[in-house]
Design a protein around this motif. Structure first.
Motif, PDB file in Angstrom:
ATOM      1  N   TYR A 413       0.815  -1.281   0.003  1.00 42.08           N
ATOM      2  CA  TYR A 413      -0.009   0.096  -0.008  1.00 42.08           C
ATOM      3  C   TYR A 413       0.925   1.093   0.065  1.00 42.08           C
ATOM      4  N   LEU A 414       2.125   1.147  -0.296  1.00 34.64           N
ATOM      5  CA  LEU A 414       3.115   2.350  -0.052  1.00 34.64           C
ATOM      6  C   LEU A 414       3.691   2.590  -1.492  1.00 34.64           C
ATOM      7  N   GLY A 415       4.062   3.900  -1.723  1.00 28.73           N
ATOM      8  CA  GLY A 415       4.681   3.940  -2.968  1.00 28.73           C
ATOM      9  C   GLY A 415       5.774   5.212  -2.584  1.00 28.73           C
ATOM     10  N   THR A 416       7.113   4.945  -2.995  1.00 26.65           N
ATOM     11  CA  THR A 416       8.311   5.825  -2.582  1.00 26.65           C
ATOM     12  C   THR A 416       8.351   6.939  -3.597  1.00 26.65           C
ATOM     13  N   LEU A 417       8.123   8.177  -3.107  1.00 27.03           N
ATOM     14  CA  LEU A 417       8.214   9.485  -3.969  1.00 27.03           C
ATOM     15  C   LEU A 417       9.893   9.891  -3.970  1.00 27.03           C
ATOM     16  N   SER A 418      10.482   9.912  -2.783  1.00 25.77           N
ATOM     17  CA  SER A 418      11.597  10.484  -2.459  1.00 25.77           C
ATOM     18  C   SER A 418      12.511   9.803  -1.221  1.00 25.77           C
ATOM     19  N   ARG A 419      13.716   9.920  -1.649  1.00 27.44           N
ATOM     20  CA  ARG A 419      14.515   9.199  -0.410  1.00 27.44           C
ATOM     21  C   ARG A 419      15.819  10.159  -0.419  1.00 27.44           C
ATOM     22  N   SER A 420      16.380  10.484   0.734  1.00 27.94           N
ATOM     23  CA  SER A 420      17.653  11.391   0.898  1.00 27.94           C
ATOM     24  C   SER A 420      18.414  10.856   2.306  1.00 27.94           C
ATOM     25  N   THR A 421      19.614  10.869   2.248  1.00 30.54           N
ATOM     26  CA  THR A 421      20.589  10.624   3.523  1.00 30.54           C
ATOM     27  C   THR A 421      21.287  11.837   4.037  1.00 30.54           C
ATOM     28  N   TYR A 422      21.737  11.696   5.201  1.00 37.45           N
ATOM     29  CA  TYR A 422      22.557  12.728   5.737  1.00 37.45           C
ATOM     30  C   TYR A 422      23.348  12.380   6.672  1.00 37.45           C
ATOM     31  N   LEU A 423      24.617  12.889   7.091  1.00 37.61           N
ATOM     32  CA  LEU A 423      25.129  13.049   8.232  1.00 37.61           C
ATOM     33  C   LEU A 423      24.758  14.325   9.168  1.00 37.61           C
ATOM     34  N   VAL A 424      24.363  13.766  10.322  1.00 42.83           N
ATOM     35  CA  VAL A 424      24.133  14.615  11.213  1.00 42.83           C
ATOM     36  C   VAL A 424      25.165  14.699  12.478  1.00 42.83           C
TER      37      VAL A 424
END
Length: 436
Positions: A413-424
């Motif tokens: 029931y889920l569809g990905t629109l965007s992903r991103s990754t970061y160093l905090v």
């Protein structure tokens, strides 16, 4: 509906729209909507100020748990409003000392203007302060010579998950702001990137403008009853805190912050951040019975007596056990269903401890094309996020029982629109880190 309730819904709709739109006019409208009916309330509203003493703040940017309000069940609750600002870096490579000082001064402005979250008073019912963190994307880190093995690129994550690499967000940094008052988030944004001269009674003496530019805004809300108010779908339960109708964030699914924190290395005290935007297919989800949805969301061993309408009967614990995971085949054969919480629990460590910690999860109010939500988590390695997400996939399980895709948790029931990754980075290194 009484006129009083109608006014309440109208105010919430106005606040939601203002946060989604942004800008000075939206801020003024939001402040008016969030004002107390008490005639003594100042205009604009005032909130507890923060501190200029760095020693009074946690070393970790992601140290939120002790500053968030606790639920009636004793678990940490996320704030009602989130604002995610995708940023492009406009400064020098490598950053100059002047640019670093400008960025640090801007973040210290926020800390002087607003207390950190609820200010350690988690016994109350509202977060009348500000929590925020800034993370740096792999594309920024590559420019400044930082190689962090624990941080995968969003393209690599998308490929590993069998998703389209073009869905990777092209930000250099992400600023995530969190509060129970949308006007606090809007005011902070206007101080950092606009022309606001006072922020909660504190003079604005530094901005992020010129070093960073906002290239995308994402706003979200969550909390009891908010999805039903924000999404035009009649089947969402009136009191549900999330769009799929059930509670999340139980004590056994929220690890300690130490679990999500680097214990050593050049960024000890920091973490990684994974940010996703997900579309949900609510028509199909609510086309099933409540009993089926309960078992798909949690575990086939759960029933109405355990869960209630929205998970309200489960208290502080999701009821997911190691036996639920070990007996997946047996439960699937008996019920023809595999549960979402049951599946992601298979990605826990040897002590059955969750490895990722949620930092925002809310209905997207800037996207009116259906039901979309923002999800972010912190963890010591983005591979841990990938492992949890892969645990949701149907092809991860070689079951003798043929379970239909739409009965295999919630992934269908889920569809990905965007992903991103970061160093905090830790707070001391948050201003434009570079190779050291």
């Amino acid at each position: 509906m009484t006129s009083e309730n109608s006014r309440g819904l109208s105010r919430r709709a106005l606040v939601r729209s203002a946060l989604a739109i942004g800008g000075t006019s939206a801020l003024a409208a939001c402040q008016e909507a969030e004002r107390s009916p008490d005639a003594e309330t100042p205009d604009p509203p005032e909130y507890p100020q923060g501190t200029d003493d760095r020693s009074e703040l946690p070393d970790r940017q992601h140290a939120w748990d002790d500053y968030l309000v606790n639920s009636a069940h004793g678990t940490v609750t996320q704030s009602q409003h989130q604002l995610l600002l995708g940023l492009s870096y406009e400064g020098s490579v490598p950053p100059t000392d002047e640019e670093r000082q400008q960025v640090e001064d801007a973040f210290r402005l926020l800390e002087r203007a607003f207390q950190w979250g609820s200010g350690l008073d988690t016994s109350g019912s509202i977060n009348n302060g500000l929590l925020f963190l800034v993370g740096y994307a792999p594309r920024y880190l590559e420019q400044v010579g930082i190689d962090l093995p624990e941080l995968q690129t969003p393209e690599a994550i998308l490929e590993e998950l069998g998703e389209d690499p073009s869905l990777a967000a092209d930000f250099d940094a992400m600023l995530l702001l969190d509060s129970d008052y949308a006007s606090i988030l809007l005011a902070a944004e206007e101080a950092l990137f606009g022309e606001k001269e006072q922020l909660n009674g504190v003079a604005v003496d530094s901005r992020l403008s010129g070093v960073f530019e906002v290239v995308e805004r994402r706003s979200g809300v969550l909390g009891k009853g908010r999805p039903a108010q924000e999404i035009g779908h009649e089947d969402i339960p009136e009191d549900a805190p999330l769009s799929m109708g059930f509670r999340a964030g139980f004590d056994n699914s929220l690890p300690p912050e130490d679990t999500a924190t680097f214990s050593d290395g050049p960024f000890a005290g920091g973490t990684t951040l994974a940010v996703s935007r997900i579309r949900t297919s609510l028509d199909e989800w609510y086309g099933q019975s409540h009993e089926q949805r309960t078992k798909e969301m949690y575990c086939p061993a759960h029933d109405y007596d355990d869960v209630g309408d929205i998970g309200d009967r489960m208290g502080s614990h999701s009821g997911i056990t190691e036996e639920n995971v070990a007996n997946m085949e047996e439960l699937a054969a008996e019920h023809g269903i595999v549960g979402h919480a049951q599946k992601v629990a298979s990605a826990r460590d040897e002590n059955f401890q969750t490895q990722i910690l949620r930092r925002s999860e809310g209905v997207a109010t800037d996207d009116v094309e259906g039901s979309t939500f923002n999800f972010s988590s912190v963890q010591t390695d983005t591979q841990k996020f990938v492992d949890v997400r892969k645990a949701m996939n149907i092809d991860q399980y070689d079951l003798d029982t043929d379970v239909p895709d739409d009965k295999h948790g919630i992934v269908d029931y889920l569809g990905t629109l965007s992903r991103s990754t970061y160093l905090v980075p830790p707070r001391a290194d948050r201003a434009l880190p570079s190779q050291r």
